[in-house]
Design a protein around this motif. Structure first.
Motif, PDB file in Angstrom:
ATOM      1  N   THR A  37       0.828  -1.200   0.000  1.00 28.90           N
ATOM      2  CA  THR A  37       0.000   0.000   0.000  1.00 28.90           C
ATOM      3  C   THR A  37       0.866   1.255   0.000  1.00 28.90           C
ATOM      4  O   THR A  37       0.599   2.210  -0.739  1.00 28.90           O
ATOM      5  CB  THR A  37      -0.931   0.005   1.227  1.00 28.90           C
ATOM      6  N   LYS A  38       1.878   1.251   0.820  1.00 28.03           N
ATOM      7  CA  LYS A  38       2.797   2.394   0.872  1.00 28.03           C
ATOM      8  C   LYS A  38       3.469   2.614  -0.475  1.00 28.03           C
ATOM      9  O   LYS A  38       3.674   3.755  -0.908  1.00 28.03           O
ATOM     10  CB  LYS A  38       3.852   2.150   1.954  1.00 28.03           C
ATOM     11  N   PHE A  39       3.779   1.518  -1.169  1.00 30.54           N
ATOM     12  CA  PHE A  39       4.486   1.615  -2.453  1.00 30.54           C
ATOM     13  C   PHE A  39       3.614   2.231  -3.545  1.00 30.54           C
ATOM     14  O   PHE A  39       4.094   3.041  -4.345  1.00 30.54           O
ATOM     15  CB  PHE A  39       4.947   0.217  -2.870  1.00 30.54           C
ATOM     16  N   VAL A  40       2.344   1.856  -3.601  1.00 31.97           N
ATOM     17  CA  VAL A  40       1.500   2.276  -4.722  1.00 31.97           C
ATOM     18  C   VAL A  40       0.686   3.535  -4.438  1.00 31.97           C
ATOM     19  O   VAL A  40       0.202   4.177  -5.365  1.00 31.97           O
ATOM     20  CB  VAL A  40       0.532   1.155  -5.161  1.00 31.97           C
ATOM     21  N   MET A  41       0.527   3.899  -3.169  1.00 28.19           N
ATOM     22  CA  MET A  41      -0.375   4.994  -2.822  1.00 28.19           C
ATOM     23  C   MET A  41       0.296   6.354  -3.011  1.00 28.19           C
ATOM     24  O   MET A  41       1.337   6.622  -2.418  1.00 28.19           O
ATOM     25  CB  MET A  41      -0.832   4.844  -1.367  1.00 28.19           C
ATOM     26  N   PRO A  42      -0.286   7.229  -3.827  1.00 32.38           N
ATOM     27  CA  PRO A  42       0.285   8.581  -3.963  1.00 32.38           C
ATOM     28  C   PRO A  42       0.000   9.424  -2.731  1.00 32.38           C
ATOM     29  O   PRO A  42      -0.948   9.174  -1.986  1.00 32.38           O
ATOM     30  CB  PRO A  42      -0.443   9.140  -5.193  1.00 32.38           C
ATOM     31  N   GLN A  43       0.821  10.421  -2.509  1.00 32.27           N
ATOM     32  CA  GLN A  43       0.605  11.324  -1.384  1.00 32.27           C
ATOM     33  C   GLN A  43      -0.492  12.325  -1.708  1.00 32.27           C
ATOM     34  O   GLN A  43      -0.811  12.595  -2.857  1.00 32.27           O
ATOM     35  CB  GLN A  43       1.899  12.061  -1.037  1.00 32.27           C
ATOM     36  N   LYS A  44      -1.075  12.846  -0.620  1.00 31.84           N
ATOM     37  CA  LYS A  44      -2.055  13.931  -0.722  1.00 31.84           C
ATOM     38  C   LYS A  44      -3.223  13.594  -1.647  1.00 31.84           C
ATOM     39  O   LYS A  44      -3.670  14.401  -2.444  1.00 31.84           O
ATOM     40  CB  LYS A  44      -1.379  15.232  -1.197  1.00 31.84           C
ATOM     41  N   GLU A  45      -3.698  12.376  -1.553  1.00 27.23           N
ATOM     42  CA  GLU A  45      -4.853  11.974  -2.345  1.00 27.23           C
ATOM     43  C   GLU A  45      -5.838  11.242  -1.446  1.00 27.23           C
ATOM     44  O   GLU A  45      -5.439  10.462  -0.585  1.00 27.23           O
ATOM     45  CB  GLU A  45      -4.412  11.066  -3.498  1.00 27.23           C
ATOM     46  N   ASN A  46      -7.126  11.501  -1.636  1.00 24.40           N
ATOM     47  CA  ASN A  46      -8.129  10.854  -0.805  1.00 24.40           C
ATOM     48  C   ASN A  46      -7.960   9.343  -0.868  1.00 24.40           C
ATOM     49  O   ASN A  46      -7.862   8.754  -1.942  1.00 24.40           O
ATOM     50  CB  ASN A  46      -9.531  11.250  -1.279  1.00 24.40           C
ATOM     51  N   ALA A  47      -7.913   8.716   0.293  1.00 23.36           N
ATOM     52  CA  ALA A  47      -7.643   7.281   0.348  1.00 23.36           C
ATOM     53  C   ALA A  47      -8.718   6.543   1.124  1.00 23.36           C
ATOM     54  O   ALA A  47      -8.455   5.461   1.654  1.00 23.36           O
ATOM     55  CB  ALA A  47      -6.276   7.043   0.980  1.00 23.36           C
ATOM     56  N   ASP A  48      -9.917   7.097   1.198  1.00 23.47           N
ATOM     57  CA  ASP A  48     -10.959   6.496   2.021  1.00 23.47           C
ATOM     58  C   ASP A  48     -11.244   5.054   1.609  1.00 23.47           C
ATOM     59  O   ASP A  48     -11.323   4.159   2.454  1.00 23.47           O
ATOM     60  CB  ASP A  48     -12.236   7.338   1.940  1.00 23.47           C
ATOM     61  N   GLU A  49     -11.376   4.794   0.311  1.00 22.39           N
ATOM     62  CA  GLU A  49     -11.718   3.440  -0.136  1.00 22.39           C
ATOM     63  C   GLU A  49     -10.569   2.466   0.078  1.00 22.39           C
ATOM     64  O   GLU A  49     -10.783   1.313   0.473  1.00 22.39           O
ATOM     65  CB  GLU A  49     -12.137   3.459  -1.616  1.00 22.39           C
ATOM     66  N   ILE A  50      -9.339   2.925  -0.158  1.00 24.09           N
ATOM     67  CA  ILE A  50      -8.187   2.049   0.066  1.00 24.09           C
ATOM     68  C   ILE A  50      -7.999   1.785   1.549  1.00 24.09           C
ATOM     69  O   ILE A  50      -7.686   0.652   1.954  1.00 24.09           O
ATOM     70  CB  ILE A  50      -6.915   2.660  -0.557  1.00 24.09           C
ATOM     71  N   LEU A  51      -8.209   2.790   2.385  1.00 25.86           N
ATOM     72  CA  LEU A  51      -8.099   2.588   3.829  1.00 25.86           C
ATOM     73  C   LEU A  51      -9.147   1.587   4.300  1.00 25.86           C
ATOM     74  O   LEU A  51      -8.835   0.680   5.092  1.00 25.86           O
ATOM     75  CB  LEU A  51      -8.255   3.914   4.567  1.00 25.86           C
ATOM     76  N   ARG A  52     -10.375   1.705   3.833  1.00 26.83           N
ATOM     77  CA  ARG A  52     -11.429   0.754   4.220  1.00 26.83           C
ATOM     78  C   ARG A  52     -11.080  -0.655   3.742  1.00 26.83           C
ATOM     79  O   ARG A  52     -11.324  -1.643   4.444  1.00 26.83           O
ATOM     80  CB  ARG A  52     -12.787   1.184   3.664  1.00 26.83           C
ATOM     81  N   LEU A  53     -10.515  -0.761   2.547  1.00 21.31           N
ATOM     82  CA  LEU A  53     -10.097  -2.065   2.031  1.00 21.31           C
ATOM     83  C   LEU A  53      -9.049  -2.690   2.937  1.00 21.31           C
ATOM     84  O   LEU A  53      -9.133  -3.880   3.287  1.00 21.31           O
ATOM     85  CB  LEU A  53      -9.539  -1.902   0.612  1.00 21.31           C
ATOM     86  N   LEU A  54      -8.055  -1.917   3.337  1.00 17.92           N
ATOM     87  CA  LEU A  54      -7.002  -2.439   4.203  1.00 17.92           C
ATOM     88  C   LEU A  54      -7.558  -2.836   5.565  1.00 17.92           C
ATOM     89  O   LEU A  54      -7.250  -3.917   6.085  1.00 17.92           O
ATOM     90  CB  LEU A  54      -5.890  -1.406   4.359  1.00 17.92           C
ATOM     91  N   LEU A  55      -8.393  -1.988   6.155  1.00 17.43           N
ATOM     92  CA  LEU A  55      -8.960  -2.293   7.471  1.00 17.43           C
ATOM     93  C   LEU A  55      -9.835  -3.542   7.419  1.00 17.43           C
ATOM     94  O   LEU A  55      -9.764  -4.396   8.312  1.00 17.43           O
ATOM     95  CB  LEU A  55      -9.770  -1.105   7.982  1.00 17.43           C
ATOM     96  N   ASN A  56     -10.654  -3.665   6.388  1.00 25.03           N
ATOM     97  CA  ASN A  56     -11.519  -4.845   6.255  1.00 25.03           C
ATOM     98  C   ASN A  56     -10.692  -6.115   6.069  1.00 25.03           C
ATOM     99  O   ASN A  56     -11.022  -7.174   6.621  1.00 25.03           O
ATOM    100  CB  ASN A  56     -12.486  -4.674   5.086  1.00 25.03           C
ATOM    101  N   THR A  57      -9.625  -6.013   5.280  1.00 17.45           N
ATOM    102  CA  THR A  57      -8.774  -7.182   5.047  1.00 17.45           C
ATOM    103  C   THR A  57      -8.070  -7.604   6.338  1.00 17.45           C
ATOM    104  O   THR A  57      -8.001  -8.798   6.659  1.00 17.45           O
ATOM    105  CB  THR A  57      -7.741  -6.883   3.949  1.00 17.45           C
ATOM    106  N   LEU A  58      -7.557  -6.645   7.079  1.00 19.21           N
ATOM    107  CA  LEU A  58      -6.899  -6.958   8.355  1.00 19.21           C
ATOM    108  C   LEU A  58      -7.892  -7.541   9.355  1.00 19.21           C
ATOM    109  O   LEU A  58      -7.551  -8.463  10.111  1.00 19.21           O
ATOM    110  CB  LEU A  58      -6.242  -5.702   8.931  1.00 19.21           C
ATOM    111  N   TYR A  59      -9.108  -7.032   9.346  1.00 18.64           N
ATOM    112  CA  TYR A  59     -10.144  -7.561  10.241  1.00 18.64           C
ATOM    113  C   TYR A  59     -10.435  -9.028   9.923  1.00 18.64           C
ATOM    114  O   TYR A  59     -10.489  -9.875  10.820  1.00 18.64           O
ATOM    115  CB  TYR A  59     -11.409  -6.722  10.103  1.00 18.64           C
TER     116      TYR A  59
END
Length: 252
Positions: free
Chosen positions: A98-120
């Protein structure tokens, strides 16, 4: 200037003699870095909220060159993952990817939810690590602008049967069209076996709403082929070499 945001810690590295530099994935700020002052101190109440994989509410203020964490309240640290070496190492890989592909200063709500759901789900252990890893890789690639074209054979349009996935090209080809494609490219193309069940899994992950993303099943062989295809596509498209992935593979 103060900023309040919900974010997960993707990485934590030493910064000076006592401080830590955190890489955060924020719902509204995207990828960002921030310094936490002396988090190991007995006086610090932010230590747990700033650990690797901690999901917290951060209050930051803007310093001269970077954000400084003023306060942090832990929301979830996925602590049970620490009971599984493979689960924890897989979580570390998802964070690094995620750190590798995610650009800075861009809304990441959907990617954050994806990561949290996967970790859960990884913490609950109700779905296989292989399946969770593949779903996360493919969905993250799609959200990052690297969606593969698997509607049908790129040569003839055929939609039934078994195919080859060309992970570097992001397309699938049937057995009949692959030789001609290789001839036109004047090179041997990298390919991964892509059965019909895997194609259906790819289409589901590409199109499903977040609440339905993980609601499908594959046979053991299907999961293995799905995992190989998703990983190959991710590695080819990012060009990345992930130490955490190597470590995770070594644990299996």
């Amino acid at each position: 200037m103060h900023l309040k945001t919900h974010a997960i810690v993707l990485a934590q590295t030493p910064f000076g003699s006592r401080d830590k530099l955190l890489t955060l994935l924020s719902s509204d700020q995207g990828l960002m870095t921030a310094v936490v002052k002396n988090p190991g101190s007995g006086k610090s109440r932010m230590s747990a909220a700033c650990e690797m994989l901690a999901y917290s509410e951060f209050c930051l203020f803007s310093g001269r060159t970077r954000y400084i964490i003023d306060s942090a309240e832990l929301l979830n640290n996925f602590y049970s993952l620490r009971n599984s070496l493979t689960g924890l190492s897989l979580a570390a890989y998802l964070a690094e990817l995620t750190k590798f592909v995610m650009p800075q200063k861009e809304n990441a709500d959907e990617i954050l939810r994806l990561l949290l759901n996967t970790l859960y789900l990884l913490e609950k252990g109700e779905k296989s690590e292989q399946l969770l890893k593949a779903v996360y890789e493919l969905r993250l690639m799609c959200l990052s602008g690297f969606q593969p074209d698997v509607d049908g054979c790129a040569g003839c349009g055929k939609q039934q049967g078994d195919f080859w996935l060309l992970p570097g090209d992001g397309i699938i080809l049937c057995q009949d069209c692959l030789p001609e494609y290789q001839k036109l490219q004047e090179r041997a193309v990298s390919r991964v076996i892509f059965p019909q069940a895997v194609r259906k899994a790819f289409l589901h992950v590409i199109d499903a709403p977040p609440q339905k993303l993980f609601s499908f099943r594959l046979s053991d062989d299907g999961e293995k082929a799905f995992g190989q295809a998703a990983e190959a596509f991710t590695i080819f498209q990012t060009g990345g070499k992930f130490k955490t992935l190597d470590f995770y593979r070594a644990m299996l």
